[in-house]
Design a protein around this motif. Structure first.
Motif, PDB file in Angstrom:
ATOM      1  N   GLU A 339       0.812  -1.212   0.000  1.00  0.00           N
ATOM      2  CA  GLU A 339       0.000   0.000   0.000  1.00  0.00           C
ATOM      3  C   GLU A 339       0.848   1.266   0.000  1.00  0.00           C
ATOM      4  OE1 GLU A 339      -2.473  -0.265   3.461  1.00  0.00           O
ATOM      5  OE2 GLU A 339      -3.902  -1.642   2.512  1.00  0.00           O
ATOM      6  N   ALA A 385      -8.244   6.085  -3.349  1.00  0.00           N
ATOM      7  CA  ALA A 385      -7.345   6.119  -2.194  1.00  0.00           C
ATOM      8  C   ALA A 385      -5.925   5.796  -2.642  1.00  0.00           C
ATOM      9  CB  ALA A 385      -7.804   5.118  -1.139  1.00  0.00           C
ATOM     10  N   THR A 387      -3.719   4.164  -1.025  1.00  0.00           N
ATOM     11  CA  THR A 387      -3.431   2.768  -0.722  1.00  0.00           C
ATOM     12  C   THR A 387      -3.998   1.845  -1.793  1.00  0.00           C
ATOM     13  OG1 THR A 387      -5.397   2.784   0.690  1.00  0.00           O
ATOM     14  CG2 THR A 387      -3.272   3.087   1.770  1.00  0.00           C
ATOM     15  N   ALA A 475      -5.780   6.594   3.010  1.00  0.00           N
ATOM     16  CA  ALA A 475      -6.723   5.483   2.892  1.00  0.00           C
ATOM     17  C   ALA A 475      -8.088   5.960   2.425  1.00  0.00           C
ATOM     18  CB  ALA A 475      -6.852   4.764   4.227  1.00  0.00           C
TER      19      ALA A 475
END
Length: 610
Positions: A339, A385, A387, A475
Motif C-alpha cells: 500500500e 485512495a 493505498t 486510505a
C-alpha cells in the motif's frame, strides 16, 4: 520507475498515461509445487554466470548464459527465473524467453524436468560441479526486459540469472561477459579483479545491476567524490555540447539529493540511456547505483527529461534503500503488493521536482507549474485512495487509477512537508523524516513499517497526530484541501478554464489523444482522434499551444457557452460546450505572512530555521 509523456503532447488537462511497460493482466501466481516431506534440496555454492553476446547472437536477438556451480550433496536442485523486476510492478514471466536448458556434468547430461512454468528441477545430480547452458531471447524494448540490436544488448539480471529455490538469496556470485573485442560493457556491479568479470555478495544485488553490452558511448564526470557515468545508445546520437550540458545538469542534481536524505550511498552512479525511434516519450527504471532510461530520440539531451533522471536517481535512496517492509526482502516468484507505493513512487516524484528547483535547473515558477499539473491530473480522475492505487498497479486497472500514486502521492508529500514545517515553525521538514528512516530502518537492515513512517512524521511536526491525514487523504478519497494548506507555505491557488483534453500536433493538425472524463470537451462530445479546429474565439494554428490563448481569453468566464469545432472523418462538427474551471494554477501569494514565506523558501531551498 517513472514514465514521461511524448514531447509532442500538449495537455490542457492530462488524463493519466498508462506506463510504457504495461502488460496484459495475468491470472494469480500458483504456489510452488510442494516437495515430498522426505526430500531436501541440495545446496549449491561457487555460483558463476558467464554471458556471451556476439554479432552472430545479436542477429538472432539472443544471448547465451552459462551457469556453473558446485552441488554440496544428494538431493534435487530447483532453479527458478524471476517473474518480475523490482521497480516494474507487474508480472513479466521472464521464463518465457528462456530456451535450450542443458545441464551437464562434464560430458554427461543430467536428468531434469519442469516443476512449474519458471522452475527447472535437476534430478538428484549428486555432489560435484554442474554446468548449465541456456539462451535468452532479447527483443523486448523495455527497461525491465532484455533487448538487443545488431551491435547492442540491454539485459537485467532478473531476465537472465537462475537462482536455487530453498536456499535464500544471501550467497555470492560472479558474472563475466564474453563479447566482441571492440565492444564495451557497462554495469554498476563490483569489478572482481578479472577483465570483464564482476561480483556481488548476494542475489538481490546481483540482479539489481543491469548490463549494456556492445557499441555505445561511455564517459563520466565527477561531483563531491562520486563518479557519474553516462552510457548512451546508439553511439554518436548524444555527443558534443548537448552531452556536456547534460553531465553538467547531473552534477547539479546530486548535491541537493545528498542534502535531503543525509547520506551518499554510492561511489559511482551510471545513467544508461537508450534512444529508439520505436519508442514514444520517456521511461526509467531505478537500480541502487544506476538506472535505465528508454526515450524517444527527439528527447535526447533536452531539459524535458530532467525530471525523469531526477526521479530515478532519487530512487537510489527512496525504495532501493528506504523501502516499505512489504518489499523487504524482495521475492521474485510472485507479486509483492504494498500500500506504500504512494511513498516509494509518489514522494520520490515530489523530491524529483524539489531537486530540480534546489539545483537551480528550474525556477520556482516551474515547480509551481508542475505542481499545478499534478493537481489538475488528480482532479480529472475518479477519486481513489492512495493505498488502493498502490495495490492496484499490479493489475493495471483501466479506469486510470492504477498509476495515480505518482501524482497524488507527490502532492501528499507536499502537504506533509508543509504541515511539518508549519507545526515546527520551519525547524523540521519531510527531509528529516527520510533521514530518520534511512538511519533507523535501512541502515539497520530492514524495511520501514507504518509505525516507523507515521511516528517520524509526527515527531518532526512536534508531536502532531497525522491519523486524520492518513484516514482522509491516504486510505480515504477526500479531495486535498489546497485552500487550507497552500497558504501555510505562502502559496495560493487560482482557478483557470480548462477543456480537459490532451493533444498531439502532427501533419493531421492538433489531434485529441486524451480526454478527462469530467472535462468540458468530453461533456460536449469531443472524441479521441478528433482534430481541434477552433475553441470559441480561439483558432487553432499549427505549432501553437492554443491552450494558453484559451486560458487567457476565458479566465473569469466560467459557465459561459462556448463552441468547439472539430474535424472528424473529414467532416467539420460544431459541438456545444460550457467553460469549466476544472484546472488550477499554483502561484506565490503576495500577501503571505513572514512565517509562510520562510516555509516556502525552506521548501524551495531545502533549508530549515534551526
Amino acid at each position: 520507475m517513472t514514465v514521461r509523456p511524448t514531447l509532442l503532447l500538449a495537455a490542457l488537462l492530462a488524463a493519466p498515461l498508462a506506463p510504457l511497460h504495461a502488460q496484459a493482466v495475468r491470472s494469480p501466481r500458483k504456489a510452488p509445487a510442494a516437495a515430498p516431506a522426505a526430500a531436501r534440496p541440495a545446496a549449491i555454492r561457487s555460483v558463476a554466470y558467464a554471458v556471451t553476446f556476439t554479432r552472430a547472437l545479436a542477429k538472432r536477438r539472443a544471448f547465451e548464459v552459462r551457469m556453473t556451480f558446485d552441488v554440496g550433496g544428494p538431493g534435487d536442485v530447483d532453479l527458478s527465473l524471476p517473474a518480475w523486476t523490482p521497480g516494474a510492478y507487474e508480472i513479466s514471466d521472464f521464463a518465457k524467453w528462456l530456451s535450450g536448458f542443458t545441464p551437464m556434468r562434464g560430458s554427461d547430461s543430467l536428468r531434469w524436468n519442469k516443476v512449474d512454468y519458471d522452475t527447472w528441477r535437476l534430478r538428484n545430480p549428486g555432489a560435484g560441479p554442474v554446468t548449465l547452458r541456456y539462451e535468452i531471447h532479447a527483443d523486448t524494448l523495455d527497461n525491465a526486459m532484455a533487448w538487443s540490436r545488431d551491435e547492442f544488448l540491454l539485459f537485467n539480471g532478473t531476465t537472465a540469472f537462475l537462482y536455487p529455490e530453498g536456499q535464500g538469496f544471501d550467497w555470492p556470485a560472479t558474472v563475466s561477459v564474453a563479447t566482441e573485442d571492440d565492444w564495451l560493457v557497462a554495469t554498476g556491479m563490483t569489478p572482481a579483479g578479472t577483465a570483464r568479470t564482476w561480483g556481488e555478495r548476494n542475489y538481490h544485488d546481483l540482479v539489481d545491476m543491469p548490463f549494456l553490452v556492445g557499441r555505445f558511448d561511455l564517459d563520466s564526470t565527477e561531483v563531491d567524490g562520486v563518479t557519474l557515468r553516462l552510457a548512451s545508445y546508439p553511439a554518436g546520437n548524444f555527443a558534443g555540447e548537448p552531452r556536456e550540458a547534460f553531465k553538467g545538469r547531473l552534477r547539479k542534481m546530486l548535491p541537493p539529493m545528498v542534502q535531503a536524505f543525509g547520506a551518499k550511498p554510492f561511489r559511482t552512479y551510471t545513467v544508461m540511456q537508450i534512444a529508439d525511434s520505436s519508442f514514444q516519450g520517456g521511461s526509467g527504471l531505478e537500480h541502487q547505483n544506476s538506472h535505465v532510461d528508454v526515450v524517444t530520440p527527439p528527447a535526447v539531451g533536452s531539459n524535458f527529461l530532467d525530471g525523469l533522471y531526477a526521479h530515478e536517481i532519487v530512487h537510489a535512496w527512496n525504495v532501493k534503500r528506504i523501502r516499505p517492509a512489504d518489499l523487504w526482502p524482495y521475492r521474485y516468484d510472485r507479486p509483492q503488493p504494498t500500500e506504500w507505493l504512494w511513498v516509494s513512487e509518489g514522494i520520490t516524484d515530489y523530491y524529483a521536482d524539489l531537486v530540480l528547483v534546489r539545483a537551480g535547473l528550474v525556477e520556482p515558477a516551474g515547480f509551481y507549474a508542475t505542481t499545478s499539473g499534478k493537481i489538475q491530473n488528480v482532479a480529472g480522475t475518479v477519486p481513489v485512495a492512495l493505498t488502493d492505487a498502490s495495490l492496484s498497479t499490479w493489475i493495471h486497472p483501466t479506469d486510470g487509477t492504477g498509476y495515480l500514486y505518482y501524482d497524488k502521492g507527490s502532492l501528499a508529500g507536499l502537504m506533509l512537508d508543509i504541515w511539518i514545517r508549519d507545526a515546527s515553525d520551519n525547524r523540521q521538514s519531510l527531509d528529516d523524516v527520510f533521514r530518520s528512516l534511512y538511519r533507523d530502518a535501512y541502515a539497520q537492515g530492514r524495511g520501514f513499517t507504518p509505525v516507523d513512517f507515521w511516528s517520524r512524521v509526527s515527531r518532526a511536526a512536534g508531536g502532531r497526530s497525522f491519523a486524520n491525514f492518513g484516514m482522509r487523504f491516504v486510505a480515504g478519497r477526500e479531495a486535498y484541501p489546497w485552500t487550507e494548506v497552500l497558504p501555510l507555505a505562502g502559496l495560493r491557488i487560482v482557478q483557470e478554464p480548462r477543456l480537459g483534453v490532451g493533444t498531439r500536433m502532427d501533419s493531421a493538425g492538433t489531434v485529441v489523444t486524451q480526454l478527462a472524463p469530467t472535462g468540458a470537451a468530453a461533456a460536449a462530445g469531443v472524441q479521441l482522434g478528433d482534430e481541434v479546429v477552433q475553441v470559441g474565439d480561439v483558432v487553432v494554428k499549427p505549432g501553437v499551444d492554443f491552450g494558453f490563448e484559451f486560458r487567457q481569453r476565458y479566465t473569469g468566464r466560467a459557465g459561459e457557452p462556448i463552441a468547439i469545432t472539430v474535424r472528424r472523418n473529414g467532416q467539420l462538427l460544431t459541438l456545444n460546450a460550457t467553460v469549466r474551471t476544472v484546472g488550477t494554477r499554483v502561484e506565490e501569494d503576495p500577501d503571505a505572512s513572514p512565517k509562510a514565506v520562510r516555509i516556502r523558501t525552506g521548501i524551495l531551498t531545502g533549508t530549515t530555521d534551526r
